[in-house]
Write an enzyme that holds these catalytic residues in place. Structure first.
Site, PDB file in Angstrom:
ATOM      1  N   ARG A 193      12.173 -43.126  -2.554  1.00  0.00           N
ATOM      2  CA  ARG A 193      11.366 -43.474  -1.377  1.00  0.00           C
ATOM      3  C   ARG A 193       9.884 -43.572  -1.724  1.00  0.00           C
ATOM      4  O   ARG A 193       9.144 -44.327  -1.102  1.00  0.00           O
ATOM      5  CB  ARG A 193      11.623 -42.445  -0.259  1.00  0.00           C
ATOM      6  N   GLU A 214      12.558 -39.404  -5.320  1.00  0.00           N
ATOM      7  CA  GLU A 214      11.573 -40.296  -5.941  1.00  0.00           C
ATOM      8  C   GLU A 214      11.696 -41.735  -5.458  1.00  0.00           C
ATOM      9  O   GLU A 214      10.708 -42.465  -5.433  1.00  0.00           O
ATOM     10  CB  GLU A 214      11.711 -40.234  -7.462  1.00  0.00           C
ATOM     11  N   ASP A 226      12.858 -35.106  -6.905  1.00  0.00           N
ATOM     12  CA  ASP A 226      14.101 -35.880  -6.981  1.00  0.00           C
ATOM     13  C   ASP A 226      14.229 -36.878  -5.813  1.00  0.00           C
ATOM     14  O   ASP A 226      15.087 -37.747  -5.831  1.00  0.00           O
ATOM     15  CB  ASP A 226      15.301 -34.927  -7.027  1.00  0.00           C
ATOM     16  N   LYS A 247      17.998 -32.543 -11.926  1.00  0.00           N
ATOM     17  CA  LYS A 247      19.364 -32.552 -11.401  1.00  0.00           C
ATOM     18  C   LYS A 247      20.288 -31.701 -12.269  1.00  0.00           C
ATOM     19  O   LYS A 247      19.993 -31.463 -13.442  1.00  0.00           O
ATOM     20  CB  LYS A 247      19.901 -33.997 -11.422  1.00  0.00           C
TER      21      LYS A 247
END
Ligand code: BES
Ligand code: MG
Ligand code: ZN
Length: 495
Positions: free
Chosen positions: A348, A346, A344, A274
């Site tokens: 789920r 992640e 990113d 990020k």
């Protein structure tokens, strides 16, 4: 803050402040308002209302000195606005804001809050709202600040003249305390630095909870159970993952419910790292887990007739030489494969295994709560959470409970076409299809891990879990969203 009911004469009560509610356009003063007005030579009716033209608009306050006319030092008149507009949610907010004002301006230690001026219907719910508001309103995450900005109330009494109502009020106060304390505990967990609230720490807190049985699955157990997806997300962190299962089992449960909370204790994004700005508050990516653990901890106070499972797949999403990578193909517990398109997305992936695990427990309903998508935050802002699922009845019931509790949820579409975005050439699905329709696409991804005969709802709290400025009864920071809705939902199901 100690909160109790007070049944007696306010005019003879020594304290730092008495709070009196006043409706807009109230022609006559009633209850304690009238007796205190009389005891203070009509200071309220003559000066506050007549001369100073205090209108009693919602959340407008007028603070008075009592000049020793009564033992209380100060009187705080709080405008309640129009009688018909004062909902329970507004009463809670008003209580919170009044407490904040008192702590800032008066620094009172002992406060009496007069309920009789709020008329006599739904007295238990009103006492509950005032209690919740007081506890939520007093919350500050200031343990790391050397010089505290605000003082705190020590004794808070909800005053009621009528003895017959005392028991009902007590019940309302008790319920309010349990819910607001659970909510503040959730806020603490999400506000605390990620360095402190690690997967291990969450497991420790869950293990210590009374009234529930907790099992922690370690790194090796997680792999043995076939949770390759969840495990993969954890690989880039120096901290080991923990799979937490808390269980509350009453004698003859009417229903079995599993609550799953997303438990990414820090989301750096992984290899698809990020930006600094987007990473800044990612310690809140375990807000769902915090909500679920807090609720499980609080169940013992009500012993609802529902079997409840609290499940958290806790880990960090970090970058190191072991990190999972874009292009990896992972197999979840139910055998379905996932092509990692973006590390990113992640949440789920961890939820996939948690959902499979929950569906194997033989529960009637599975509800997951997760800070899942930036897309949901863009769509609904900080004011409303997203909700979707495979069962409209469950989703609608949760929306309704949320409305009653002052938490908004809005239903997201679950059209099959959304799945096209995550079709993969090399696996059963990709973990993301880009930003378009992000919250619904995530929902369709999760659905792949839910057994058809289980009613499932997913709450996306990415936008509502953490505030960058004050909103309603909340200050900046974690809100504990979901606690009020899910806790009350469980109580309702146990009736
Ligand atoms: N934890 C984030 C979602 C999030 C964003 C929560 C903002 C709170 C505030 C999640 O893991 C995430 O990174 N989602 C990505 C998914 C994308 C890569 C498809 C997002 O929404 O940007
Ligand atoms: Mg992420
Ligand atoms: Zn995340």
């Amino acid at each position: 803050m100690n909160i109790e009911v007070f049944n007696g004469n306010l005019c003879s009560q020594a304290c730092d402040a008495i709070v009196l509610g006043l409706f807009k356009n109230a022609n006559i003063l009633y209850g304690n308002l009238a007796s205190i007005d009389k005891a203070t030579d009509n200071i309220i009716s003559k000066y506050v209302i007549e001369k100073d033209k205090f209108e009693a608009n919602y959340n407008e306050t007028y603070i008075l000195q009592t000049y020793d006319k009564i033992p209380a030092s100060k009187i705080v008149i709080v405008g309640l606005g129009e009688k018909d507009d004062l909902t329970l949610a507004k009463l809670r907010e008003l209580s919170a804001k009044t407490i904040k004002k008192i702590n800032k301006e008066l620094k009172s230690k002992t406060v009496y809050f007069d309920l009789s001026t709020f008329d006599s219907t739904h007295i238990d719910q009103k006492a509950q709202m005032i209690t919740e508001g007081a506890i939520i309103g007093e919350y500050a995450f200031d343990k790391y600040i050397s010089k505290k900005k605000f003082s705190k109330i020590e004794n808070f009494f909800i005053a009621e003249k009528d003895e017959d109502k005392v028991e009902t009020i007590k019940q309302g106060i008790e319920k309010g305390k349990v819910i607001a304390n659970a909510l503040n505990f959730t806020r603490d967990l999400a506000n605390e630095p990620a360095d402190l609230i690690t997967p291990e720490k969450l497991a420790e807190i869950a293990k210590k909870a009374e009234g529930v049985k907790t099992k922690i699955y370690e790194k090796d157990d997680i792999q043995d159970m076939g949770m390759e997806a969840f495990y993969a997300v954890s690989k880039g962190s120096a901290k080991y993952p923990k799979f937490i299962h808390m269980k509350y089992v009453p004698q003859k449960p009417k229903k079995k419910i599993a609550l799953i909370g997303k438990g990414i204790t820090f989301d750096a994004g992984g290899m698809d790292i990020k930006s600094a700005a987007n990473m800044l508050t990612m310690r809140d990516d375990m807000s769902g887990a915090a909500c679920v653990i807090s609720i499980m901890k609080a169940l013992k106070h009500f012993s609802p007739n529902v079997e409840v499972h609290g499940i958290v797949a806790a880990c960090e999403n970090m970058v190191n030489g072991n990190s999972y990578k874009p292009g990896d193909i992972l197999r979840a517990k139910n055998g379905k494969t996932i092509e990692v398109y973006n590390t990113d997305a992640e949440g789920r992936i961890t939820l996939a295994d948690a959902l499979c695990y929950a569906c194997e427990l033989g529960v009637d309903e599975v509800i997951d709560i997760a800070t899942l998508t930036g897309a949901c935050m863009v769509a609904f802002g900080t004011q409303c959470s997203g909700i979707l699922g495979n069962n409209d009845e469950l989703v609608d019931r949760l929306i309704k409970t949320g409305e009653e509790q002052g938490e908004h949820f809005w239903k997201l579409p679950m059209f099959e076409e959304y799945f096209d975005n995550i079709k993969s050439d090399v696996a059963d699905m990709k973990n993301t299809g880009g930003r378009s329709g992000g919250a619904s696409v995530a929902g369709l991804f999760l659905k792949e891990f839910v057994t058809d005969n289980v009613a499932w709802a997913h709450l996306d709290i990415a936008g509502t879990a953490f505030l960058d400025k004050p909103q309603h009864e909340f200050i900046k920071g974690a809100t504990g969203v979901g606690v009020r809705t899910l806790f009350n939902y469980i109580l309702e199901q146990g009736k």
